[in-house]
Design an enzyme around this catalytic site. Structure first.
Site, PDB file in Angstrom:
ATOM      1  N   GLY A 243       0.791  -1.347  -0.026  1.00  0.00           N
ATOM      2  CA  GLY A 243       0.035   0.044  -0.154  1.00  0.00           C
ATOM      3  C   GLY A 243       0.952   1.290   0.022  1.00  0.00           C
ATOM      4  O   GLY A 243       0.208   2.448   0.233  1.00  0.00           O
ATOM      5  N   ARG A 288       2.457  -1.664  -6.052  1.00  0.00           N
ATOM      6  CA  ARG A 288       2.614  -0.415  -6.728  1.00  0.00           C
ATOM      7  C   ARG A 288       3.737   0.273  -6.850  1.00  0.00           C
ATOM      8  O   ARG A 288       4.440   0.967  -7.556  1.00  0.00           O
ATOM      9  CB  ARG A 288       1.402   0.329  -6.218  1.00  0.00           C
ATOM     10  CG  ARG A 288       1.218   1.959  -6.715  1.00  0.00           C
ATOM     11  CD  ARG A 288       0.148   2.736  -5.869  1.00  0.00           C
ATOM     12  NE  ARG A 288      -0.704   1.849  -5.558  1.00  0.00           N
ATOM     13  CZ  ARG A 288      -1.948   1.652  -6.141  1.00  0.00           C
ATOM     14  NH1 ARG A 288      -2.169   2.514  -7.034  1.00  0.00           N
ATOM     15  NH2 ARG A 288      -3.157   0.704  -5.557  1.00  0.00           N
ATOM     16  N   ARG A 325      -7.989   2.309 -14.724  1.00  0.00           N
ATOM     17  CA  ARG A 325      -7.932   3.002 -13.247  1.00  0.00           C
ATOM     18  C   ARG A 325      -8.697   4.513 -13.242  1.00  0.00           C
ATOM     19  O   ARG A 325      -9.215   4.782 -12.254  1.00  0.00           O
ATOM     20  CB  ARG A 325      -6.382   3.233 -12.770  1.00  0.00           C
ATOM     21  CG  ARG A 325      -5.909   1.875 -12.387  1.00  0.00           C
ATOM     22  CD  ARG A 325      -4.659   2.015 -11.608  1.00  0.00           C
ATOM     23  NE  ARG A 325      -4.747   2.289 -10.325  1.00  0.00           N
ATOM     24  CZ  ARG A 325      -4.289   3.646  -9.873  1.00  0.00           C
ATOM     25  NH1 ARG A 325      -3.841   4.627 -10.911  1.00  0.00           N
ATOM     26  NH2 ARG A 325      -4.676   4.019  -8.561  1.00  0.00           N
ATOM     27  N   CYS A 356     -15.630   2.921 -26.750  1.00  0.00           N
ATOM     28  CA  CYS A 356     -17.004   3.487 -26.507  1.00  0.00           C
ATOM     29  C   CYS A 356     -17.757   3.512 -25.433  1.00  0.00           C
ATOM     30  O   CYS A 356     -18.660   2.823 -25.032  1.00  0.00           O
ATOM     31  CB  CYS A 356     -17.763   2.518 -27.554  1.00  0.00           C
ATOM     32  SG  CYS A 356     -17.114   2.776 -29.259  1.00  0.00           S
TER      33      CYS A 356
HETATM   34  N1  PLP Z   1      -1.079  -7.141  -0.220  1.00  0.00           N
HETATM   35  C1  PLP Z   1      -2.483  -7.292  -0.563  1.00  0.00           C
HETATM   36  C2  PLP Z   1      -3.076  -8.321   0.429  1.00  0.00           C
HETATM   37  C3  PLP Z   1      -3.270  -6.507  -1.286  1.00  0.00           C
HETATM   38  O1  PLP Z   1      -4.466  -6.596  -1.282  1.00  0.00           O
HETATM   39  C4  PLP Z   1      -2.486  -5.506  -2.273  1.00  0.00           C
HETATM   40  C5  PLP Z   1      -3.408  -4.708  -2.899  1.00  0.00           C
HETATM   41  O2  PLP Z   1      -4.622  -4.822  -3.238  1.00  0.00           O
HETATM   42  C6  PLP Z   1      -0.983  -5.526  -1.787  1.00  0.00           C
HETATM   43  C7  PLP Z   1      -0.485  -5.870  -1.217  1.00  0.00           C
HETATM   44  C8  PLP Z   1      -0.329  -4.209  -2.748  1.00  0.00           C
HETATM   45  O3  PLP Z   1      -0.899  -3.232  -2.602  1.00  0.00           O
HETATM   46  P1  PLP Z   1       0.059  -1.883  -3.333  1.00  0.00           P
HETATM   47  O4  PLP Z   1       0.218  -2.381  -4.938  1.00  0.00           O
HETATM   48  O5  PLP Z   1      -0.751  -0.680  -3.133  1.00  0.00           O
HETATM   49  O6  PLP Z   1       1.458  -1.890  -2.691  1.00  0.00           O
END
Ligand code: PLP
Length: 429
Positions: A243, A288, A325, A356
């Site tokens: 996250g 991410r 997104r 579309c």
């Molecule tokens: N771990 C879990 C359990 C997740 O659900 C997610 C994303 O949904 C991630 C890791 C990765 O999150 P991020 O890509 O925001 O670092």
């Protein structure tokens, strides 16, 4: 946010993006491999300084192709998968399966069997139904199966509500408040065929502040300590999920991995010292933040629609099919003209996709220099949840993906052809 070469063109991994567009076509996903490696190394370095045992488990849902799994393995990362498809991609990448964790809130019996057959390192159990399914498979297992329990700790990180997963009202994990997590723990501890490695939680995505993570660390340690007193179980691992936020636009100011890790580990050490727990391993699951800023989408600009006094639309040859997104949760991006990324903007345009749907808008109000049809537009920081969420809406094939490094470009996913797209169709009449 961009590199420019001697010709004034946008350069990625020392490759001229106009050349990339010419050689591989558009839309095209381009990844700067050195940036991916760099991000992982930042996490490793941050942990190495703490003296705590750890694993950086790349959440492959962010971008799950064979080539990225291979890079992650080379950089001593672990891997999260959430489906048979991601799991087999890891197998095909030659990923060390003992370093793979299998996630998901509705794993099927067949997927669990596949995970066991492929010796996946850890199954992150999400709910009671999954425990039931696992129980059906355990009699055939010679060794205990390594699992972790995903808990919903009731912490919501400050982020967009559609991508929050840590709050109480979540489809993921065992709820703590209602006692479900404790009940699951009891069940697991009584089962000699399950080896519980510890607890997992994930509180959201695109998180910009460390407070949510330190709150999570405190909460997890408190829970682990309470459950240790009750059940005499010491977790070997605490997994705090992913996250970590990234810079999509100039308005984003994410913290570096080092800053997140430093604060989390300081908090962890302080909290552990107040309990009878021994220091667990710490696992993180960044997705991410490993691949997001390393990825770029190249498009060819086509039609221009001017609505006097209201808006100018510039349409490109991709859109919601390769990057859902913006349409899905109003995600914001910024773009540059590949031929003149540093030229002074002369107009504000809305970048429309070719699909579309009126909602197929990639960027609203993007300042750009003058452009003409055929120019290449590069959308920045599209490396996470772009290609992996791509669809075939309107029966448009998904883009190709190239990895670039030191002036070399390597095709790592072929462009999907119309033959590929129609190959599963069967006649009805
Ligand atoms: N771990 C879990 C359990 C997740 O659900 C997610 C994303 O949904 C991630 C890791 C990765 O999150 P991020 O890509 O925001 O670092």
């Amino acid at each position: 946010m961009v590199n420019v070469n001697s010709q004034g063109h946008l350069s990625i991994g020392n490759c001229d993006t106009l050349e990339l567009a010419k050689d591989f076509g558009t839309p095209l996903y381009v990844y700067d491999v050195s940036m991916i490696r760099q991000q992982l190394r930042h996490f490793h370095k941050a942990f190495d300084k703490t003296g705590v045992k750890y694993a950086i488990s790349y959440a492959s849902k962010a971008f799950a192709i064979r080539a990225i799994d291979q890079v992650i393995a080379q950089e001593n990362g672990h891997l999260d998968v959430v489906s048979a498809g991601e799991l087999i991609t890891a197998v095909q990448a030659g990923f060390p399966m003992e370093h793979v964790s299998f996630h998901g809130n509705n794993k099927s019996l067949a997927e669990l069997q596949l995970a066991l057959d492929n010796h996946v390192g850890t199954i992150i159990v999400d709910n009671f139904y999954e425990l039931e399914l696992l129980n059906k498979l355990l009699p055939q297992q010679k060794q205990p199966v390594n699992i972790m329990l995903r808990i919903a700790p009731g912490i919501s990180a400050h982020t967009h509500r559609y991508i929050q997963t840590g709050q109480v009202d979540s489809k993921f994990g065992f709820d703590v408040q209602s006692g479900q997590a404790e009940q699951a723990l009891k069940q697991v501890l009584q089962n000699p065929k399950l080896n519980l490695r510890g607890y997992h939680a994930h509180i959201g995505s695109q998180i910009m502040a460390v407070a949510g993570f330190t709150a999570l660390v405190q909460r997890m340690v408190q829970l682990a300590a309470t459950w240790q007193e009750k059940f005499h179980y010491q977790p070997q691992v605490l997994n705090f999920g992913g996250g970590f936020g990234i810079k999509y636009t100039n308005a984003d100011h994410p913290l570096a991995p080092q800053e997140f890790v430093y604060d989390m580990i300081q908090t962890l050490k302080k909290e552990i010292a107040q309990t009878n727990l021994t220091m667990p391993e710490v696992w993180l699951e960044p997705g991410r933040s490993i691949v997001g800023e390393a990825g770029y989408s190249l498009y060819t600009i086509g039609a221009r629609k001017i609505i006097p006094g209201i808006r100018t639309y510039l349409s490109v040859d991709g859109g919601m099919g390769d990057n859902i997104r913006p349409a899905l949760y109003q995600a914001e991006y910024q773009a540059v003209l590949a031929a003149r990324p540093e030229a002074t903007p002369t107009e504000t345009v809305t970048i429309a996709g070719r699909y579309c749907e009126s909602g197929d808008i990639l960027i609203k109000d993007q300042p750009l220099p003058e452009s003409t049809p055929g120019d290449i537009l590069a959308v920045l920081a599209t490396g996470a949840y772009g290609y992996s969420m791509a669809s075939n809406y309107n029966r448009v094939g998904r883009p190709a993906v190239v990895f670039v490094k030191n002036g070399h470009a390597k095709l790592v996913v072929k462009r999907e052809s119309i033959t590929d797209l129609t190959s599963l169709d069967l006649n009805y009449l």
